[in-house]
Design an enzyme around this catalytic site. Structure first.
Site, PDB file in Angstrom:
ATOM      1  N   LYS A   1      63.905   1.416 -32.293  1.00  0.00           N
ATOM      2  CA  LYS A   1      65.158   1.042 -32.625  1.00  0.00           C
ATOM      3  C   LYS A   1      65.300   0.197 -33.840  1.00  0.00           C
ATOM      4  CE  LYS A   1      65.616  -1.611 -29.009  1.00  0.00           C
ATOM      5  NZ  LYS A   1      64.191  -1.456 -28.271  1.00  0.00           N
TER       6      LYS A   1
ATOM      7  N   ARG B   1      71.262  -5.942 -23.223  1.00  0.00           N
ATOM      8  CA  ARG B   1      70.214  -5.659 -22.388  1.00  0.00           C
ATOM      9  C   ARG B   1      70.368  -5.823 -21.016  1.00  0.00           C
ATOM     10  NH1 ARG B   1      66.287  -6.247 -26.892  1.00  0.00           N
ATOM     11  NH2 ARG B   1      64.390  -5.928 -26.089  1.00  0.00           N
TER      12      ARG B   1
ATOM     13  N   ARG C   1      51.431  -2.177 -33.167  1.00  0.00           N
ATOM     14  CA  ARG C   1      52.350  -3.111 -34.279  1.00  0.00           C
ATOM     15  C   ARG C   1      51.962  -4.443 -34.180  1.00  0.00           C
ATOM     16  NH1 ARG C   1      58.794  -3.423 -32.426  1.00  0.00           N
ATOM     17  NH2 ARG C   1      58.054  -4.753 -31.039  1.00  0.00           N
TER      18      ARG C   1
ATOM     19  N   ARG D   1      53.542 -10.454 -33.544  1.00  0.00           N
ATOM     20  CA  ARG D   1      54.103 -11.063 -32.703  1.00  0.00           C
ATOM     21  C   ARG D   1      53.388 -11.341 -31.142  1.00  0.00           C
ATOM     22  NH1 ARG D   1      59.503  -7.463 -32.272  1.00  0.00           N
ATOM     23  NH2 ARG D   1      59.494  -7.797 -30.071  1.00  0.00           N
TER      24      ARG D   1
ATOM     25  N   ARG E   1      57.443  -6.717 -20.367  1.00  0.00           N
ATOM     26  CA  ARG E   1      58.729  -6.100 -21.259  1.00  0.00           C
ATOM     27  C   ARG E   1      59.147  -4.878 -20.615  1.00  0.00           C
ATOM     28  NH1 ARG E   1      56.132  -6.627 -26.680  1.00  0.00           N
ATOM     29  NH2 ARG E   1      58.238  -5.775 -27.634  1.00  0.00           N
TER      30      ARG E   1
HETATM   31  P1  ADP Z   1      61.583  -5.031 -28.348  1.00  0.00           P
HETATM   32  O1  ADP Z   1      62.790  -4.255 -28.390  1.00  0.00           O
HETATM   33  O2  ADP Z   1      60.645  -4.599 -29.200  1.00  0.00           O
HETATM   34  O3  ADP Z   1      61.053  -5.735 -27.070  1.00  0.00           O
HETATM   35  P2  ADP Z   1      63.283  -7.370 -29.531  1.00  0.00           P
HETATM   36  O4  ADP Z   1      62.762  -7.869 -30.846  1.00  0.00           O
HETATM   37  O5  ADP Z   1      64.507  -6.419 -29.389  1.00  0.00           O
HETATM   38  O6  ADP Z   1      61.960  -6.364 -28.974  1.00  0.00           O
HETATM   39  O7  ADP Z   1      63.332  -8.491 -28.700  1.00  0.00           O
HETATM   40  C1  ADP Z   1      62.249  -9.458 -28.440  1.00  0.00           C
HETATM   41  C2  ADP Z   1      62.701 -10.427 -27.423  1.00  0.00           C
HETATM   42  O8  ADP Z   1      63.952 -10.988 -27.738  1.00  0.00           O
HETATM   43  C3  ADP Z   1      62.900  -9.843 -25.970  1.00  0.00           C
HETATM   44  O9  ADP Z   1      61.760  -9.538 -25.434  1.00  0.00           O
HETATM   45  C4  ADP Z   1      63.786 -11.039 -25.181  1.00  0.00           C
HETATM   46  O10 ADP Z   1      62.922 -12.032 -24.984  1.00  0.00           O
HETATM   47  C5  ADP Z   1      64.445 -11.453 -26.596  1.00  0.00           C
HETATM   48  N1  ADP Z   1      65.887 -10.709 -26.678  1.00  0.00           N
HETATM   49  C6  ADP Z   1      66.364  -9.814 -27.551  1.00  0.00           C
HETATM   50  N2  ADP Z   1      67.354  -9.357 -27.292  1.00  0.00           N
HETATM   51  C7  ADP Z   1      67.794  -9.605 -26.032  1.00  0.00           C
HETATM   52  C8  ADP Z   1      69.106  -9.553 -25.154  1.00  0.00           C
HETATM   53  N3  ADP Z   1      70.051  -8.835 -25.672  1.00  0.00           N
HETATM   54  N4  ADP Z   1      69.011 -10.186 -24.187  1.00  0.00           N
HETATM   55  C9  ADP Z   1      68.055 -11.190 -23.490  1.00  0.00           C
HETATM   56  N5  ADP Z   1      66.773 -11.301 -24.569  1.00  0.00           N
HETATM   57  C10 ADP Z   1      66.938 -10.663 -25.635  1.00  0.00           C
END
Ligand code: ADP
Length: 190
Positions: free
Chosen positions: A14, A88, A127, A133, A145
């Site tokens: 994404k 999400r 990654r 991370r 996740r």
């Molecule tokens: P990825 O898509 O690789 O899991 P992101 O960078 O989008 O990574 O998100 C990292 C973390 O940030 C998630 O695991 C969550 O804890 C938090 N997060 C991101 N976006 C949201 C969201 N819309 N609602 C709740 N938590 C979120």
């Protein structure tokens, strides 16, 4: 206003594809994950967000929705926005609909990147080497996740499917191939 929700499991690509869409269409890219990671780690909000994200759990809706709305509000003249990692949960999707409708706007489309689970795990482990991370480095957190995605996030696709806004896109291939698949859908909708 072009409002694109770029959807998919962790590791689907994404972030990478959002940057390409941003360039091509002149959109603002908002990644809630990036916003959380950019918070001051010593601040109350930073500590709270990290306590969830480091374990691979979702940050509570109330906090996430407020953060998203404040990010969107920073760009009042945007031609459009790419939402990466938001919504999400179904509650977040409903909040986004309400927030945009108050501006006389709406979600234009959801583009959902489809990638098999084994491939996601391989990508996230790779990654971890570059992202540093914590949530990429541990196979148990990665699994959490993916499970959270399947249980809480996947239903968001049905939400947009019900509005006839969902397009699924094969997320496996070269970066250019995947971008071209996304461009085709956006161009045919405009
Ligand atoms: P990825 O898509 O690789 O899991 P992101 O960078 O989008 O990574 O998100 C990292 C973390 O940030 C998630 O695991 C969550 O804890 C938090 N997060 C991101 N976006 C949201 C969201 N819309 N609602 C709740 N938590 C979120």
């Amino acid at each position: 206003m072009l409002n694109i929700v770029l959807f998919g499991p962790p590791g689907a690509g994404k972030g990478t594809q959002s940057e390409r869409l941003k360039e091509k269409y002149g959109l603002v890219h908002i990644s809630t994950g990036d916003v959380f990671r950019a918070l001051d780690p010593a601040s109350e909000l930073g500590i709270l967000a990290k306590s969830y994200s480091d374990k691979g759990n979702l940050v509570p809706d109330e906090v996430t929705i407020k953060i998203l709305e404040s990010e969107v509000s920073k760009h009042p003249d945007a031609k459009g926005v790419i939402y990466d990692g938001f919504p999400r949960t179904t509650a977040q999707a409903e909040a986004l609909d309400k927030f945009l409708s108050e501006k006389g706007a709406e979600v234009s489309m959801m583009l959902s990147l489809v990638v098999p689970e084994d491939e996601l795990k391989t990508r996230l482990i790779a990654r971890a080497e570059v992202s540093g991370r914590k949530d990429d480095a541990d196979p148990e957190i990665i699994q959490n996740r993916i499970n959270t995605y399947n249980s809480s996030t996947a239903p968001v696709a049905d939400f947009y499917k019900g509005q006839n806004k969902l397009s699924e896109v094969n997320g496996v291939g070269s970066l250019d191939e995947i971008s071209n698949r996304l461009f085709e859908i956006i161009d045919s909708a405009n």
